[in-house]
Enzyme design. Sequence first.
Site, PDB file in Angstrom:
ATOM      1  N   ARG A  21       0.825  -1.210   0.000  1.00 20.31           N
ATOM      2  CA  ARG A  21       0.000   0.000   0.000  1.00 20.31           C
ATOM      3  C   ARG A  21       0.860   1.261   0.000  1.00 20.31           C
ATOM      4  O   ARG A  21       0.436   2.309  -0.481  1.00 20.31           O
ATOM      5  CB  ARG A  21      -0.939   0.007   1.216  1.00 20.31           C
ATOM      6  CG  ARG A  21      -2.058  -1.021   1.136  1.00 20.31           C
ATOM      7  CD  ARG A  21      -3.129  -0.781   2.179  1.00 20.31           C
ATOM      8  NE  ARG A  21      -2.655  -0.981   3.526  1.00 20.31           N
ATOM      9  CZ  ARG A  21      -2.656  -2.136   4.177  1.00 20.31           C
ATOM     10  NH1 ARG A  21      -3.096  -3.231   3.557  1.00 20.31           N
ATOM     11  NH2 ARG A  21      -2.219  -2.228   5.411  1.00 20.31           N
ATOM     12  N   CYS A  42      -6.298 -18.148  16.372  1.00 13.40           N
ATOM     13  CA  CYS A  42      -6.921 -18.115  17.697  1.00 13.40           C
ATOM     14  C   CYS A  42      -8.352 -18.654  17.692  1.00 13.40           C
ATOM     15  O   CYS A  42      -8.920 -18.920  18.750  1.00 13.40           O
ATOM     16  CB  CYS A  42      -6.905 -16.696  18.253  1.00 13.40           C
ATOM     17  SG  CYS A  42      -5.251 -16.054  18.571  1.00 13.40           S
ATOM     18  N   THR A 272      17.673  -7.359  13.147  1.00 15.72           N
ATOM     19  CA  THR A 272      18.548  -8.326  13.788  1.00 15.72           C
ATOM     20  C   THR A 272      19.973  -7.781  13.763  1.00 15.72           C
ATOM     21  O   THR A 272      20.222  -6.660  13.293  1.00 15.72           O
ATOM     22  CB  THR A 272      18.512  -9.679  13.052  1.00 15.72           C
ATOM     23  OG1 THR A 272      19.181  -9.546  11.794  1.00 15.72           O
ATOM     24  CG2 THR A 272      17.068 -10.127  12.827  1.00 15.72           C
ATOM     25  N   ASN A 273      20.920  -8.572  14.248  1.00 11.62           N
ATOM     26  CA  ASN A 273      22.329  -8.150  14.206  1.00 11.62           C
ATOM     27  C   ASN A 273      22.948  -8.316  12.823  1.00 11.62           C
ATOM     28  O   ASN A 273      24.092  -7.908  12.597  1.00 11.62           O
ATOM     29  CB  ASN A 273      23.159  -8.946  15.211  1.00 11.62           C
ATOM     30  CG  ASN A 273      23.203 -10.432  14.877  1.00 11.62           C
ATOM     31  OD1 ASN A 273      22.157 -11.063  14.697  1.00 11.62           O
ATOM     32  ND2 ASN A 273      24.394 -11.003  14.801  1.00 11.62           N
ATOM     33  N   VAL A 274      22.218  -8.890  11.879  1.00 11.43           N
ATOM     34  CA  VAL A 274      22.711  -9.079  10.506  1.00 11.43           C
ATOM     35  C   VAL A 274      22.062  -8.034   9.607  1.00 11.43           C
ATOM     36  O   VAL A 274      20.843  -7.858   9.612  1.00 11.43           O
ATOM     37  CB  VAL A 274      22.397 -10.501  10.003  1.00 11.43           C
ATOM     38  CG1 VAL A 274      22.873 -10.684   8.560  1.00 11.43           C
ATOM     39  CG2 VAL A 274      23.051 -11.543  10.911  1.00 11.43           C
ATOM     40  N   ILE A 277      18.370  -7.788   7.582  1.00 12.17           N
ATOM     41  CA  ILE A 277      17.488  -8.866   8.017  1.00 12.17           C
ATOM     42  C   ILE A 277      16.718  -8.394   9.255  1.00 12.17           C
ATOM     43  O   ILE A 277      17.321  -7.956  10.240  1.00 12.17           O
ATOM     44  CB  ILE A 277      18.256 -10.158   8.337  1.00 12.17           C
ATOM     45  CG1 ILE A 277      19.006 -10.660   7.093  1.00 12.17           C
ATOM     46  CG2 ILE A 277      17.283 -11.240   8.818  1.00 12.17           C
ATOM     47  CD1 ILE A 277      19.767 -11.957   7.309  1.00 12.17           C
ATOM     48  N   GLY A 281       7.059 -10.899  15.283  1.00 14.75           N
ATOM     49  CA  GLY A 281       6.135 -11.940  15.702  1.00 14.75           C
ATOM     50  C   GLY A 281       6.639 -12.822  16.830  1.00 14.75           C
ATOM     51  O   GLY A 281       7.500 -12.442  17.625  1.00 14.75           O
ATOM     52  N   ASP A 282       6.092 -14.036  16.884  1.00 18.66           N
ATOM     53  CA  ASP A 282       6.383 -14.961  17.980  1.00 18.66           C
ATOM     54  C   ASP A 282       7.864 -15.279  18.118  1.00 18.66           C
ATOM     55  O   ASP A 282       8.321 -15.678  19.186  1.00 18.66           O
ATOM     56  CB  ASP A 282       5.635 -16.284  17.766  1.00 18.66           C
ATOM     57  CG  ASP A 282       4.142 -16.166  17.987  1.00 18.66           C
ATOM     58  OD1 ASP A 282       3.677 -15.049  18.297  1.00 18.66           O
ATOM     59  OD2 ASP A 282       3.436 -17.174  17.851  1.00 18.66           O
TER      60      ASP A 282
END
Length: 537
Positions: A21, A42, A272-274, A277, A281-282
């Site tokens: 969008r 859920c 992340t540390n990379v 990337i 989420g979970d």
Amino acid sequence: MKFVVIGGVAGGPSFATRLRRLNEEHEIVIYERGENISYASCALPYYLGGVIEDLDSLIERTPEILKVKNNIDVFTKHEVQTIDPANKQLVVKDLATGETTATNYDKLIISAGARPTLPPIKGAAEAENGFVLRSVTDAAEIKTYLDEHDPKSVLVLGAGVMGLELAENFKHRGMDVTLVDQLPQVAFPYDEEIADLIYAKLLENDLHVHLNTRVEEIRQAGQEVLLSDGTSLNPELILFATGVAPNNEVAKTAGIELSEDGQIIVNDQLETNVADIYAIGDIIKTTSVVTGLATSSMLSSAANRQGHMLADMVNGTPMSYRGYIGAGVAKIFDYTASYTGMTEHALKASGITNYKSVFVTPFDHAYFYPGATRLNLKIIFDADSGKILGGQAVGEQGVDKRMGELSVAITGNLTVFDLPDLELPYSPPYSTTRDPLNIAGYVAINQMTNVVETIKATDISAEDLASAFFLDIREADKAPSGSIPATKNIPMNELRERINEVPKDRKVYITFRKGLNTYTSARILAGLGIPAILIEE
């Protein structure tokens, strides 16, 4: 620019559709190893219970819809096996054909979620009547088993929220339901005050509940289950609801930093540390808004919001993810249980002990309007500042809206001193003139300003247990409550006339009882020259 998303269901599709969008030029690809890209996970217990009849209605998006409406390429039954960050390449396996291919990315979003874990029980893997519930495919398999075998009894291993929802729905089908959990309470991580009420509701609905109990062995392909309390069960169906583990295998191939429990560590940009990337989420370890400490964010609502925000951030909007509060709700027969922020269990696990709590039981709406029921409400707050750390509630009506309001209060960094000032809607069918949150605020302020001293039952010294005076202020027709035996019972309404029966030369405690009468009794005693301490449980 090419964006590749690993994982569907909640966070991945939320990110992809929001990014489309915002920008029509990016190439967006999603790989999902399951059969469905986006569904209401859920709602699956309610499908098994027959409350929701059409499984297809839970499919929120299909690959075809995402391609036609959003120009997003979706590949289901495709598993990303390795990530090569140096060359920005992925190895992807088509699970239907077994073929592997290499593809590139400019930016990669990992939304791989979590999977159910089987406990280390002898015979669990061989249980032919044993299932886990995480996906639409799982639900379809369980429903087929129900239709073909018509089981009359079910054993649910795990009495957390998922286990309780499954238990209720199997009971709705007319099945005999047994719950087993190795913890001493149901509904963890709710605190004991709330869990005890939920436990009573389960017994009221004729469920068999074994707490502090382990499954020692599963025999005869699931037809016999031996429990640590000596019970032998013969369930016709077994549901494992014993926890989840992050799907972090592909992250490990890229050298992405993981927490001790295997979740991907991200910063406030969900990076992340990379380089290039991201994760949502979970599967991620983020920061608690309440404590500032590392925390999981394992709710689909959080994953959806993270995906939406990440799309804005990678598209150039200057913003940061402030972290996770946590707000959940569950239906347990005619009860609703809900929480927001930290429970006492969670605070203790984080090493935080400098807090207070209040537990009040006002009516959910005006007592004179038909149908009024008690709202059992607990609020936890910092002992020095009064900052709201969390809340929990259980009852028949108005539970979720109070926790929603309290979540907003936590987001706004409010304290218990602000709760009496909240202007909340009032009409007799919906609330009381002083809303339960207002009342909880008054009680908390009384604690903060030492108007009434309180103590947890577990903190009372051995000396006081032996020598103090423990006053029970219940009416004669009320059952005793609390774990501390009373020295004497004097109903609150008789306290002024019988004040001479309360000693002035001994420390006085008022035994635990729900409601405002204990506080009122303490104020009566204080006005008559006897300081009293309220016991919390």
